[in-house]
Design a protein around this motif. Structure first.
Motif, PDB file in Angstrom:
ATOM      1  N   ALA A  32       6.759 -13.895   0.915  1.00  0.00           N
ATOM      2  CA  ALA A  32       7.160 -12.855   1.651  1.00  0.00           C
ATOM      3  C   ALA A  32       8.405 -13.257   2.630  1.00  0.00           C
ATOM      4  O   ALA A  32       8.405 -14.090   3.173  1.00  0.00           O
ATOM      5  CB  ALA A  32       5.890 -12.264   2.720  1.00  0.00           C
ATOM      6  N   TYR A  64      -1.442  -5.514  -5.387  1.00  0.00           N
ATOM      7  CA  TYR A  64      -0.933  -5.732  -3.859  1.00  0.00           C
ATOM      8  C   TYR A  64      -2.012  -6.499  -3.010  1.00  0.00           C
ATOM      9  O   TYR A  64      -1.592  -7.085  -2.104  1.00  0.00           O
ATOM     10  CB  TYR A  64      -0.830  -4.326  -3.539  1.00  0.00           C
ATOM     11  CG  TYR A  64       0.547  -3.869  -3.769  1.00  0.00           C
ATOM     12  CD1 TYR A  64       1.538  -3.897  -2.898  1.00  0.00           C
ATOM     13  CD2 TYR A  64       1.097  -3.504  -4.896  1.00  0.00           C
ATOM     14  CE1 TYR A  64       3.032  -3.472  -3.068  1.00  0.00           C
ATOM     15  CE2 TYR A  64       2.434  -3.114  -5.330  1.00  0.00           C
ATOM     16  CZ  TYR A  64       3.191  -3.254  -4.271  1.00  0.00           C
ATOM     17  OH  TYR A  64       4.525  -2.787  -4.538  1.00  0.00           O
ATOM     18  N   ARG A  65      -3.407  -6.329  -3.363  1.00  0.00           N
ATOM     19  CA  ARG A  65      -4.171  -7.037  -2.385  1.00  0.00           C
ATOM     20  C   ARG A  65      -3.960  -8.744  -2.679  1.00  0.00           C
ATOM     21  O   ARG A  65      -4.195  -9.584  -1.582  1.00  0.00           O
ATOM     22  CB  ARG A  65      -5.782  -6.735  -3.086  1.00  0.00           C
ATOM     23  CG  ARG A  65      -6.268  -5.269  -2.402  1.00  0.00           C
ATOM     24  CD  ARG A  65      -7.524  -5.039  -2.464  1.00  0.00           C
ATOM     25  NE  ARG A  65      -7.960  -3.645  -1.881  1.00  0.00           N
ATOM     26  CZ  ARG A  65      -9.030  -2.992  -2.348  1.00  0.00           C
ATOM     27  NH1 ARG A  65      -9.592  -3.082  -3.616  1.00  0.00           N
ATOM     28  NH2 ARG A  65      -9.135  -1.607  -1.855  1.00  0.00           N
ATOM     29  N   ASP A  68      -1.039  -9.569  -0.909  1.00  0.00           N
ATOM     30  CA  ASP A  68      -1.255  -9.878   0.647  1.00  0.00           C
ATOM     31  C   ASP A  68      -2.014 -11.087   0.940  1.00  0.00           C
ATOM     32  O   ASP A  68      -1.522 -11.903   1.786  1.00  0.00           O
ATOM     33  CB  ASP A  68      -2.154  -8.439   0.877  1.00  0.00           C
ATOM     34  CG  ASP A  68      -2.159  -8.410   2.579  1.00  0.00           C
ATOM     35  OD1 ASP A  68      -1.186  -8.455   3.142  1.00  0.00           O
ATOM     36  OD2 ASP A  68      -3.260  -8.011   2.965  1.00  0.00           O
ATOM     37  N   ASP A  69      -3.137 -11.401   0.381  1.00  0.00           N
ATOM     38  CA  ASP A  69      -3.781 -12.504   0.191  1.00  0.00           C
ATOM     39  C   ASP A  69      -3.205 -13.776   0.130  1.00  0.00           C
ATOM     40  O   ASP A  69      -3.328 -14.818   0.876  1.00  0.00           O
ATOM     41  CB  ASP A  69      -4.986 -12.548  -0.738  1.00  0.00           C
ATOM     42  CG  ASP A  69      -6.211 -11.642  -0.335  1.00  0.00           C
ATOM     43  OD1 ASP A  69      -6.152 -10.956   0.587  1.00  0.00           O
ATOM     44  OD2 ASP A  69      -6.838 -11.415  -1.024  1.00  0.00           O
ATOM     45  N   ASP A  71       0.315 -13.881   0.695  1.00  0.00           N
ATOM     46  CA  ASP A  71       1.468 -13.997   1.644  1.00  0.00           C
ATOM     47  C   ASP A  71       2.823 -13.943   0.765  1.00  0.00           C
ATOM     48  O   ASP A  71       3.762 -14.201   0.806  1.00  0.00           O
ATOM     49  CB  ASP A  71       1.690 -14.689   2.633  1.00  0.00           C
ATOM     50  CG  ASP A  71       2.737 -14.543   3.902  1.00  0.00           C
ATOM     51  OD1 ASP A  71       2.694 -13.368   4.089  1.00  0.00           O
ATOM     52  OD2 ASP A  71       3.206 -15.472   4.297  1.00  0.00           O
ATOM     53  N   GLU A  73       5.155 -10.789  -1.751  1.00  0.00           N
ATOM     54  CA  GLU A  73       5.763  -9.366  -1.865  1.00  0.00           C
ATOM     55  C   GLU A  73       6.425  -9.332  -3.283  1.00  0.00           C
ATOM     56  O   GLU A  73       6.617 -10.336  -4.038  1.00  0.00           O
ATOM     57  CB  GLU A  73       6.694  -9.139  -0.839  1.00  0.00           C
ATOM     58  CG  GLU A  73       8.061  -9.932  -0.797  1.00  0.00           C
ATOM     59  CD  GLU A  73       8.870  -9.720   0.318  1.00  0.00           C
ATOM     60  OE1 GLU A  73       8.446  -9.289   1.242  1.00  0.00           O
ATOM     61  OE2 GLU A  73       9.976 -10.359   0.367  1.00  0.00           O
TER      62      GLU A  73
END
Length: 140
Positions: A32, A64-65, A68-69, A71, A73
């Protein structure tokens, strides 16, 4: 400008060729905020169509999960065009909902006489298309 490794470039092109005559699609995730594509994630074209692609909603939610886990994008969102040049269609523009992403299109049709594929990158923000230079590097 999109800077991408030769390995990732080749994986995207190979996926496009493998799924031909259907459009291929996928994501290259990265840390990210880095803008650096690192993790190749080929996706299934749920539409299974030579003229249209659609991410499977369950696969996309899972991705997307996972990002997210980790970090991450979506740094690159890619798909192929099987019979036209590598340029965003109206449908592609309507699906472009990640303003920070590079939208890579690979054409598996020889539409320009320069070889059997094109690899082009675009920024698509609020319906505005801006083509950007692609730099392929050995490593970051």
């Amino acid at each position: 400008m999109l800077t991408i490794t030769q390995e990732l470039h080749d994986e995207i092109v190979a996926h496009a060729r493998q799924d031909h005559p259907d459009e291929a699609c996928g994501v290259v995730a990265g840390p990210a905020g880095s803008g650096r594509p690192e993790r190749f994630v080929p996706m299934l074209n749920a539409a299974r169509s030579p003229t249209f692609y659609e991410f499977d909603s369950q696969d996309l939610l899972k991705l997307y999960r996972e990002m997210d886990d980790r970090d991450e994008e979506p740094v690159v969102i890619y798909h192929s065009h099987t019979a036209t040049e590598a340029y965003p269609s109206r449908t592609d523009i309507s699906y472009a909902n990640e303003p920070g992403a590079h939208y890579v299109l690979v054409s598996t049709a020889d539409t320009d006489g320069l070889g059997e594929f094109q690899f082009r990158s675009f920024r698509i923000v609020d319906g505005e298309i801006t083509e950007e230079e692609v730099e392929v590097v050995a490593a970051y």
